[in-house]
Design a protein around this motif. Structure first.
Motif, mmCIF file in Angstrom:
data_model
loop_
_atom_site.group_PDB
_atom_site.id
_atom_site.type_symbol
_atom_site.label_atom_id
_atom_site.label_comp_id
_atom_site.label_asym_id
_atom_site.label_seq_id
_atom_site.Cartn_x
_atom_site.Cartn_y
_atom_site.Cartn_z
ATOM 1 N N THR A 94 0.919 -1.117 -0.238
ATOM 2 C CA THR A 94 0.213 -0.043 -0.017
ATOM 3 C C THR A 94 0.886 1.284 -0.016
ATOM 4 O O THR A 94 2.010 1.132 0.071
ATOM 5 C CB THR A 94 -0.876 0.077 1.205
ATOM 6 O OG1 THR A 94 -0.180 0.249 2.393
ATOM 7 C CG2 THR A 94 -1.618 -1.182 1.363
ATOM 8 N N GLU A 96 1.042 3.525 2.193
ATOM 9 C CA GLU A 96 1.553 3.669 3.521
ATOM 10 C C GLU A 96 2.653 2.705 3.888
ATOM 11 O O GLU A 96 3.854 3.224 4.286
ATOM 12 C CB GLU A 96 0.355 3.105 4.667
ATOM 13 C CG GLU A 96 0.873 3.240 6.255
ATOM 14 C CD GLU A 96 -0.281 2.709 6.867
ATOM 15 O OE1 GLU A 96 -0.658 3.780 7.972
ATOM 16 O OE2 GLU A 96 -0.654 1.905 6.890
ATOM 17 N N GLN A 97 2.529 1.454 3.379
ATOM 18 C CA GLN A 97 3.648 0.498 3.367
ATOM 19 C C GLN A 97 4.893 0.883 2.578
ATOM 20 O O GLN A 97 6.060 0.672 3.011
ATOM 21 C CB GLN A 97 3.186 -0.977 3.215
ATOM 22 C CG GLN A 97 2.310 -1.515 4.164
ATOM 23 C CD GLN A 97 1.595 -2.623 3.636
ATOM 24 O OE1 GLN A 97 1.624 -3.057 2.189
ATOM 25 N NE2 GLN A 97 1.097 -3.557 4.181
ATOM 26 N N ARG A 132 -4.175 3.563 2.340
ATOM 27 C CA ARG A 132 -4.570 2.211 2.311
ATOM 28 C C ARG A 132 -4.694 1.751 0.834
ATOM 29 O O ARG A 132 -4.882 0.479 0.425
ATOM 30 C CB ARG A 132 -5.828 1.874 3.103
ATOM 31 C CG ARG A 132 -5.713 2.277 4.427
ATOM 32 C CD ARG A 132 -7.002 1.916 5.314
ATOM 33 N NE ARG A 132 -6.863 1.856 6.729
ATOM 34 C CZ ARG A 132 -6.218 1.017 7.312
ATOM 35 N NH1 ARG A 132 -5.658 -0.078 7.124
ATOM 36 N NH2 ARG A 132 -6.159 1.569 8.774
ATOM 37 N N LYS A 133 -4.340 2.828 0.019
ATOM 38 C CA LYS A 133 -4.590 2.446 -1.715
ATOM 39 C C LYS A 133 -3.248 1.721 -2.145
ATOM 40 O O LYS A 133 -2.194 1.863 -1.472
ATOM 41 C CB LYS A 133 -4.755 3.704 -2.507
ATOM 42 C CG LYS A 133 -6.101 4.422 -2.069
ATOM 43 C CD LYS A 133 -6.243 5.456 -3.094
ATOM 44 C CE LYS A 133 -7.897 6.272 -2.718
ATOM 45 N NZ LYS A 133 -8.827 5.224 -3.183
#
Length: 277
Positions: A94, A96-97, A132-133
Motif C-alpha cells: 500500500t 503507507e507501506q 491504504r490504496k
C-alpha cells in the motif's frame, strides 16, 4: 553541501566526465541539465556512489565520500532521500507501506512511531486519504508524491531526484516542482535534480549546472540564465522561437524590477565574466 572536485569518469576508452567541479548548495534546488550523452546521469550516479569515479573527490559537508569505507558510506546514505524517475513503488504494498519501507530498513523506533511519521509525510504531500490504496489505484502525479513522501520520511539532508516530472502533464509537473522546492527550503535539504523540463529550470533552478560533452559548460541561477551570453547554453535552453520570445519577456520583467542586479551582486556573478552585464 555537496562539492565535486575535478571528478573524472570513463568507460573503456570513452571519457564521460572530463574533470567536473561544482557545488550543490544546501537549502536550494540544484539542477543538472544537458542534452542526452552530456554526462549528467553518470555524474549523479557518481555523487551517490552507484558508480565510482576514476579521479577527483566528492565531498559531503567536507567529508570525502570517495575514500570512505562501506560502513562510512552507509551512514551518509541514511541521510539521502531518492526520488526515482518511475517512482519505483512496490506494487504489492500500500501507499503507507511503501513510505514506511525506509523506516523498516533503517529506522529504530516502534511501529507506532513509524506509522505516525508516515502519516506526517503523507499529510505533507496531501495524500493522507490515500494511505491504504495500492499504486495501481492512484494517478501518476500521486505516485510521484508517494515517492517524495518516501524520500523524506527519514528526514534526509540530501535529496536526489531523477527526472521527477517525467510522464506528467504540465499542471501536475508544476505542482511537483513546487512541492520539492517547498520541502527543500522547509527542511534545508541539499536537493540535486536531473531534468529536461524547462519549466523546472526557469521556476525552480536556484542553482544550475549545465553539462556539455562531459564538462561543466555553465553554472548559475535561473535568473542569471536569462542574461547568459553562452551560446551553447542558449541553444539548449531557448531552442524554439517561442522560448526565445519568452526569454526576452523574462529579461524585460527582470530589468523593469531591477531585481536581477541585486541577485547578481549577492552571488558575485557566475564563473563567466561575460555574463555579468
Amino acid at each position: 553541501m555537496i562539492e565535486l572536485q575535478d571528478i573524472k569518469k570513463g568507460f573503456g576508452d570513452k571519457e564521460i566526465l572530463k574533470g567536473v567541479s561544482a557545488v550543490m548548495e544546501s537549502g536550494k534546488v540544484n539542477l543538472i541539465i544537458g542534452a542526452s550523452g552530456s554526462g549528467k546521469t553518470v555524474m549523479m550516479k557518481c555523487i551517490v556512489g552507484l558508480i565510482e569515479v576514476d579521479a577527483g573527490k566528492i565531498l559531503y559537508d567536507g567529508k570525502d565520500f570517495t575514500t570512505m569505507d562501506t560502513h562510512e558510506r552507509k551512514a551518509i546514505r541514511q541521510e539521502i532521500g531518492m526520488l526515482f524517475q518511475g517512482s519505483a513503488l512496490f506494487d504489492s504494498m500500500t501507499v503507507e507501506q511503501n513510505v514506511m519501507f525506509p523506516l523498516d530498513m533503517f529506522g529504530t523506533g516502534s511501529y507506532r512511531d513509524k506509522k505516525k511519521r508516515v502519516a506526517e509525510c503523507l499529510e505533507r504531500v496531501n495524500l493522507k486519504d490515500a494511505a491504504r490504496k495500492y499504486p495501481a489505484e492512484i494517478s501518476g502525479g500521486m505516485k510521484k508524491r508517494v515517492g517524495i513522501a518516501r524520500a523524506i520520511v527519514l528526514n534526509p539532508k540530501y535529496l536526489f531526484c531523477d527526472e521527477p516530472n517525467s510522464g506528467l502533464d504540465p499542471q501536475t509537473s508544476l505542482l511537483i516542482d513546487q512541492l520539492i522546492k517547498e520541502l527543500t527550503v522547509e527542511y534545508n535539504i541539499t536537493t540535486v535534480m536531473n531534468t529536461h523540463d524547462m519549466n523546472t529550470v526557469m521556476e525552480s533552478g536556484d542553482h544550475i549546472v549545465y553539462m556539455y560533452q562531459g564538462q561543466k559548460q555553465w553554472e548559475g541561477s535561473n535568473k542569471e540564465i536569462v542574461f547568459s551570453n553562452d551560446q551553447l547554453l542558449n541553444d539548449f535552453i531557448f531552442a524554439s522561437e517561442f522560448l526565445r520570445e519568452a526569454k526576452e519577456m523574462r529579461q524585460h520583467e527582470l530589468f523593469s524590477s531591477g531585481k536581477w542586479k541585486e541577485d547578481l551582486k549577492n552571488k558575485g556573478g557566475n564563473e563567466s565574466g561575460d555574463d555579468k552585464k
